[in-house]
Design a protein around this motif. Structure first.
Motif, mmCIF file in Angstrom:
data_model
loop_
_atom_site.group_PDB
_atom_site.id
_atom_site.type_symbol
_atom_site.label_atom_id
_atom_site.label_comp_id
_atom_site.label_asym_id
_atom_site.label_seq_id
_atom_site.Cartn_x
_atom_site.Cartn_y
_atom_site.Cartn_z
ATOM 1 N N UNK A 1 0.843 -1.204 0.000
ATOM 2 C CA UNK A 1 0.000 0.000 0.000
ATOM 3 C C UNK A 1 0.875 1.250 0.000
ATOM 4 N N UNK A 2 1.938 1.229 0.799
ATOM 5 C CA UNK A 2 2.827 2.393 0.859
ATOM 6 C C UNK A 2 3.465 2.656 -0.509
ATOM 7 N N UNK A 3 3.838 1.566 -1.211
ATOM 8 C CA UNK A 3 4.402 1.737 -2.552
ATOM 9 C C UNK A 3 3.389 2.310 -3.530
ATOM 10 N N UNK A 4 2.132 1.855 -3.439
ATOM 11 C CA UNK A 4 1.083 2.379 -4.320
ATOM 12 C C UNK A 4 0.828 3.859 -4.058
ATOM 13 N N UNK B 1 4.342 8.581 5.608
ATOM 14 C CA UNK B 1 3.438 8.821 6.732
ATOM 15 C C UNK B 1 2.485 7.650 6.962
ATOM 16 N N UNK B 2 2.375 6.734 5.981
ATOM 17 C CA UNK B 2 1.480 5.601 6.151
ATOM 18 C C UNK B 2 2.182 4.532 6.989
ATOM 19 N N UNK B 3 1.638 4.143 8.111
ATOM 20 C CA UNK B 3 2.314 3.177 9.002
ATOM 21 C C UNK B 3 2.234 1.758 8.451
ATOM 22 N N UNK B 4 3.382 1.115 8.374
ATOM 23 C CA UNK B 4 3.411 -0.276 7.916
ATOM 24 C C UNK B 4 3.874 -1.222 9.005
ATOM 25 N N UNK B 5 4.353 -0.682 10.141
ATOM 26 C CA UNK B 5 4.765 -1.516 11.265
ATOM 27 C C UNK B 5 4.424 -0.804 12.560
ATOM 28 N N UNK B 6 4.418 -1.557 13.658
ATOM 29 C CA UNK B 6 4.067 -0.983 14.945
ATOM 30 C C UNK B 6 5.078 0.041 15.406
ATOM 31 N N UNK B 7 6.322 0.005 14.879
ATOM 32 C CA UNK B 7 7.353 0.960 15.285
ATOM 33 C C UNK B 7 7.003 2.375 14.857
ATOM 34 N N UNK B 8 6.116 2.504 13.844
ATOM 35 C CA UNK B 8 5.750 3.842 13.369
ATOM 36 C C UNK B 8 4.642 4.471 14.192
ATOM 37 N N UNK B 9 3.930 3.649 15.019
ATOM 38 C CA UNK B 9 2.815 4.185 15.791
ATOM 39 C C UNK B 9 3.334 4.613 17.143
ATOM 40 N N UNK C 1 11.339 4.188 4.962
ATOM 41 C CA UNK C 1 12.133 4.396 3.737
ATOM 42 C C UNK C 1 13.015 3.192 3.485
ATOM 43 N N UNK C 2 13.600 2.655 4.565
ATOM 44 C CA UNK C 2 14.439 1.464 4.401
ATOM 45 C C UNK C 2 13.616 0.300 3.855
ATOM 46 N N UNK C 3 12.419 0.127 4.380
ATOM 47 C CA UNK C 3 11.572 -0.949 3.885
ATOM 48 C C UNK C 3 11.189 -0.740 2.432
ATOM 49 N N UNK C 4 10.960 0.499 2.075
ATOM 50 C CA UNK C 4 10.604 0.790 0.687
ATOM 51 C C UNK C 4 11.746 0.438 -0.258
ATOM 52 N N UNK C 5 12.981 0.847 0.112
ATOM 53 C CA UNK C 5 14.126 0.524 -0.738
ATOM 54 C C UNK C 5 14.377 -0.981 -0.781
ATOM 55 N N UNK C 6 14.153 -1.672 0.339
ATOM 56 C CA UNK C 6 14.292 -3.121 0.335
ATOM 57 C C UNK C 6 13.272 -3.755 -0.597
ATOM 58 N N UNK C 7 12.073 -3.217 -0.576
ATOM 59 C CA UNK C 7 11.023 -3.715 -1.469
ATOM 60 C C UNK C 7 11.411 -3.520 -2.943
ATOM 61 N N UNK C 8 11.929 -2.332 -3.267
ATOM 62 C CA UNK C 8 12.369 -2.064 -4.644
ATOM 63 C C UNK C 8 13.515 -2.991 -5.024
ATOM 64 N N UNK C 9 14.455 -3.218 -4.087
ATOM 65 C CA UNK C 9 15.592 -4.091 -4.370
ATOM 66 C C UNK C 9 15.135 -5.523 -4.642
#
Length: 270
Positions: A73-76, A94-102, A119-127
């Protein structure tokens, strides 16, 4: 009354799923308003983002149930925001994808670690996507090369494997052909009868002293027997049996309903 005060001072925490739903509704409303300001339709956004229309509509309407996993969802959202001229990475972060963001109540402001984690998760997803695409491309290229090589190679081995079976079949056919030829040559001294049933009848056939058949044959049956010296045919319904000797014209063995026995001897050998 102390426990009552503590209970009143405690504020109920919001679950991660509720945080996502509220944030998605807020961000979807912003994206919808920006799209309306730019005069773009959902079909035009599909062409710009390569995202299916149902997913874009679910983002705008804040419908979390119609969307995939939070990381997707964050990527979309990032692609949607980029297409509208926003900073997609910053906006989708700003969209929370893990409990660490809340941030629970009383924990203070977001730490730099929590701000960087999406951001790290997003780049990992792209990789992961890039690695998957590269691996699939390499597999397809190898398959194409193997198919091309197999088409260009001759097939001597396959021929050598099939050859013995073909040779055996050919040898068998040749032996049968020779046997058929010998039989045809010997037909001059042998005898052959053909029987066709006009009506169901009992028949006994003796060839060279050996009973070849004894039983009732149904109407329409056609059978052939051969002998080297003598053939004997007996029936209980002579009028229902047509018999031909040495492929001559078939004739009735006798009158209907009567027993008849016919003996045919082979021609003498010259």
């Amino acid at each position: 009354m102390k426990w009552l005060r503590k209970k009143n001072n405690h504020q109920p925490s919001i679950s991660l799923e509720q945080q996502r739903a509220e944030k998605l509704a807020e961000m979807g409303a912003q994206l919808w308003a920006l799209r309306q300001e730019q005069g773009l339709s959902l079909e035009q956004m599909v062409a710009l983002t390569r995202i299916p229309r149902r997913l874009l509509q679910a983002i705008e309407e804040g419908n979390l149930n119609d969307l995939p996993e939070p990381v997707y969802i964050q990527g979309l959202i990032r692609q949607f925001a980029d297409a509208l001229g926003l900073n997609g990475v910053e906006f989708s972060g700003a969209f929370p994808i893990s409990s660490a963001q809340v941030n629970p109540q009383g924990m203070g402001n977001n730490s730099p670690l929590n701000q960087l984690r999406p951001i790290h998760l997003y780049f990992l997803y792209i990789l992961l996507i890039v690695c998957s695409v590269n691996g699939l491309s390499q597999l397809l290229n190898n398959a194409v090369l193997q198919a091309s090589n197999s088409q260009n190679q001759p097939y001597p081995k396959q021929k050598s494997i099939v050859k013995p079976e073909i040779a055996q079949i050919k040898e068998s056919v040749e032996v049968q052909s020779v046997n058929d030829t010998l039989s045809a040559v010997q037909q001059g001294k042998a005898v052959q009868i053909g029987v066709t049933l006009k009506a169901s009848s009992w028949i006994r056939v003796v060839a060279d002293g050996k009973t070849e058949f004894e039983g009732t044959l149904p109407e329409g049956t056609h059978r052939i027997w051969k002998a080297q010296e003598q053939l004997t045919v007996k029936t209980d319904n002579a009028g229902g049996v047509l018999m031909s000797i040495n492929q001559e014209k078939a004739k009735e063995m006798g009158e209907p309903g009567k027993e008849e026995e016919v003996r045919i001897a082979a021609k003498p050998k010259f």
